[in-house]
Motif scaffolding. Structure first.
Motif, PDB file in Angstrom:
ATOM      1  N   LYS A 192      -4.407   7.699   3.512  1.00  0.00           N
ATOM      2  CA  LYS A 192      -4.715   7.866   2.089  1.00  0.00           C
ATOM      3  C   LYS A 192      -5.267   6.596   1.456  1.00  0.00           C
ATOM      4  CE  LYS A 192      -0.930  11.219   1.710  1.00  0.00           C
ATOM      5  NZ  LYS A 192       0.392  11.502   1.076  1.00  0.00           N
TER       6      LYS A 192
ATOM      7  N   CYS B 289       0.831  -1.213   0.000  1.00  0.00           N
ATOM      8  CA  CYS B 289       0.000   0.000   0.000  1.00  0.00           C
ATOM      9  C   CYS B 289       0.862   1.259   0.000  1.00  0.00           C
ATOM     10  CB  CYS B 289      -0.927   0.014   1.217  1.00  0.00           C
ATOM     11  SG  CYS B 289      -2.273  -1.184   1.177  1.00  0.00           S
ATOM     12  N   LYS B 290       1.850   1.276   0.847  1.00  0.00           N
ATOM     13  CA  LYS B 290       2.734   2.446   0.950  1.00  0.00           C
ATOM     14  C   LYS B 290       3.480   2.679  -0.360  1.00  0.00           C
ATOM     15  CE  LYS B 290       6.469   4.421   3.729  1.00  0.00           C
ATOM     16  NZ  LYS B 290       7.406   4.185   4.858  1.00  0.00           N
TER      17      LYS B 290
ATOM     18  N   LEU C 250       1.133   4.072  -3.092  1.00  0.00           N
ATOM     19  CA  LEU C 250       0.825   5.490  -2.877  1.00  0.00           C
ATOM     20  C   LEU C 250       1.991   6.370  -3.316  1.00  0.00           C
ATOM     21  CD1 LEU C 250      -0.929   5.263   0.607  1.00  0.00           C
ATOM     22  CD2 LEU C 250      -2.013   5.959  -1.547  1.00  0.00           C
ATOM     23  N   GLU C 251       3.199   5.920  -3.044  1.00  0.00           N
ATOM     24  CA  GLU C 251       4.381   6.682  -3.462  1.00  0.00           C
ATOM     25  C   GLU C 251       4.499   6.735  -4.977  1.00  0.00           C
ATOM     26  OE1 GLU C 251       7.674   4.861  -1.491  1.00  0.00           O
ATOM     27  OE2 GLU C 251       7.202   5.741   0.471  1.00  0.00           O
TER      28      GLU C 251
ATOM     29  N   GLU D 201       0.568   6.021  10.528  1.00  0.00           N
ATOM     30  CA  GLU D 201       1.452   6.856   9.728  1.00  0.00           C
ATOM     31  C   GLU D 201       0.614   7.604   8.702  1.00  0.00           C
ATOM     32  OE1 GLU D 201       4.683   4.613   8.088  1.00  0.00           O
ATOM     33  OE2 GLU D 201       5.263   3.757  10.026  1.00  0.00           O
ATOM     34  N   SER D 202       1.140   8.714   8.191  1.00  0.00           N
ATOM     35  CA  SER D 202       0.351   9.587   7.319  1.00  0.00           C
ATOM     36  C   SER D 202      -0.135   8.875   6.052  1.00  0.00           C
ATOM     37  CB  SER D 202       1.176  10.817   6.933  1.00  0.00           C
ATOM     38  OG  SER D 202       2.381  10.433   6.296  1.00  0.00           O
ATOM     39  N   TRP D 203       0.673   7.949   5.514  1.00  0.00           N
ATOM     40  CA  TRP D 203       0.269   7.286   4.271  1.00  0.00           C
ATOM     41  C   TRP D 203      -0.983   6.433   4.468  1.00  0.00           C
ATOM     42  CZ3 TRP D 203      -0.301   2.092   4.298  1.00  0.00           C
ATOM     43  CH2 TRP D 203       0.419   1.354   5.234  1.00  0.00           C
TER      44      TRP D 203
END
Length: 285
Positions: free
Chosen positions: A101, A73-74, A77-78, A96-98
């Protein structure tokens, strides 16, 4: 009649003179009758339209709240993707901020109704679903659950499906029969339903920082050195019985990176990617 013909001849010669009297050269009108060079044609600048960028691919991560799934997932998103996740626990416990999202959904792949709405608009799926336990439990989680997801994605018209499977560990396969038989069944279903867009990743031991509740377990302390040593000892992998146990570990970030690439890159070859292929694609950047 003679007057009409005379006018036609005069009109034709006038057009010819107009045509031959000027030549367009380098954007300027150059007169052949004199040394005068006219100014360049003035073209009004077109109005700039604010065209919105094309929508990004929508990726669904099955088991996105787990160890591998959260890294997938992280990474997605990146890469600028729109990411949603379906798992039995729903939202990840990672703060965490990600994680804010991701569109988190709670559901069970063993219940087909869980997949009805979550596949809408999805262009690619990455399944990180797996588990251990009794033979029947392992077969259902690694096999049946993923087979249900593969069939639902195929019926929904999803373009690509990536399945995180496991390397062949020889003797270990016999001890965890339900685990490996379930994964083999899911692999067969995927390659059947997604002939041109199905990718099976077969990593060995996946290392990295793993969260268990509020604790962080640094699996890389052992996994990273082994990865460096064993990836250069590929011939040892061919030794009967014990060879598969020397399969090099892979960092979870590398697995996530390759999985996202396989799910979004239309030229990524379909089929099975072993641990050495994962390491190779991961090092390509």
């Amino acid at each position: 009649m003679r007057s009409i013909v005379s006018r036609l001849i005069y009109s034709k010669s006038s057009i010819s003179r107009l045509y031959t009297s000027g030549l367009l050269r380098n954007g300027r009108l150059l007169s052949t009758d004199s040394n005068h060079v006219d100014e360049p044609f003035k073209v009004e600048e077109a109005e700039t339209l604010n065209v919105p960028p094309p929508p990004s691919d929508k990726l669904l991560v099955l088991g996105g709240s787990g160890f591998v799934g959260s890294h997938v997932c992280k990474e997605a998103l990146e890469q600028g993707l729109s990411v949603s996740s379906l798992s039995r626990s729903g939202r990840s416990s990672i703060r965490e901020s990600w994680a804010d999202k991701v569109a988190w959904h709670q559901g069970n792949l063993l219940v087909p109704d869980s997949l009805k709405d979550v596949m809408n608009g999805v262009t690619a799926v990455i399944s990180c679903v797996g588990g251990f336990g009794s033979y029947s439990h392992m077969y259902k989680i690694n096999g049946t659950a993923n087979i249900n997801a593969i069939r639902a994605a195929s019926e929904q018209g999803v373009k690509r499906f990536v399945y995180i499977s496991a390397a062949d560990f020889g003797l270990v396969n016999y001890l965890l029969q339900g685990y490996y038989e379930g994964k083999k069944a899911a692999e067969a279903e995927l390659l059947s339903k997604f002939t041109y867009g199905g990718v099976v990743l077969r990593p060995g031991f996946i290392h990295g920082t793993r969260r268990v509740g509020s604790m962080k377990i640094p699996l890389g302390v052992i996994g990273s050195p082994l990865e460096m040593v064993l990836q250069r000892a590929k011939p040892l992998n061919q030794i009967p019985l014990v060879g598969p146990l020397l399969t090099p570990p892979v960092n979870v970030t590398t697995v996530a990176k390759v999985a996202v690439r396989a799910a979004t890159d239309p030229v990524f070859p379909p089929g099975i990617v072993d641990v050495y292929g994962i390491l190779r694609y991961g090092h390509k950047g």
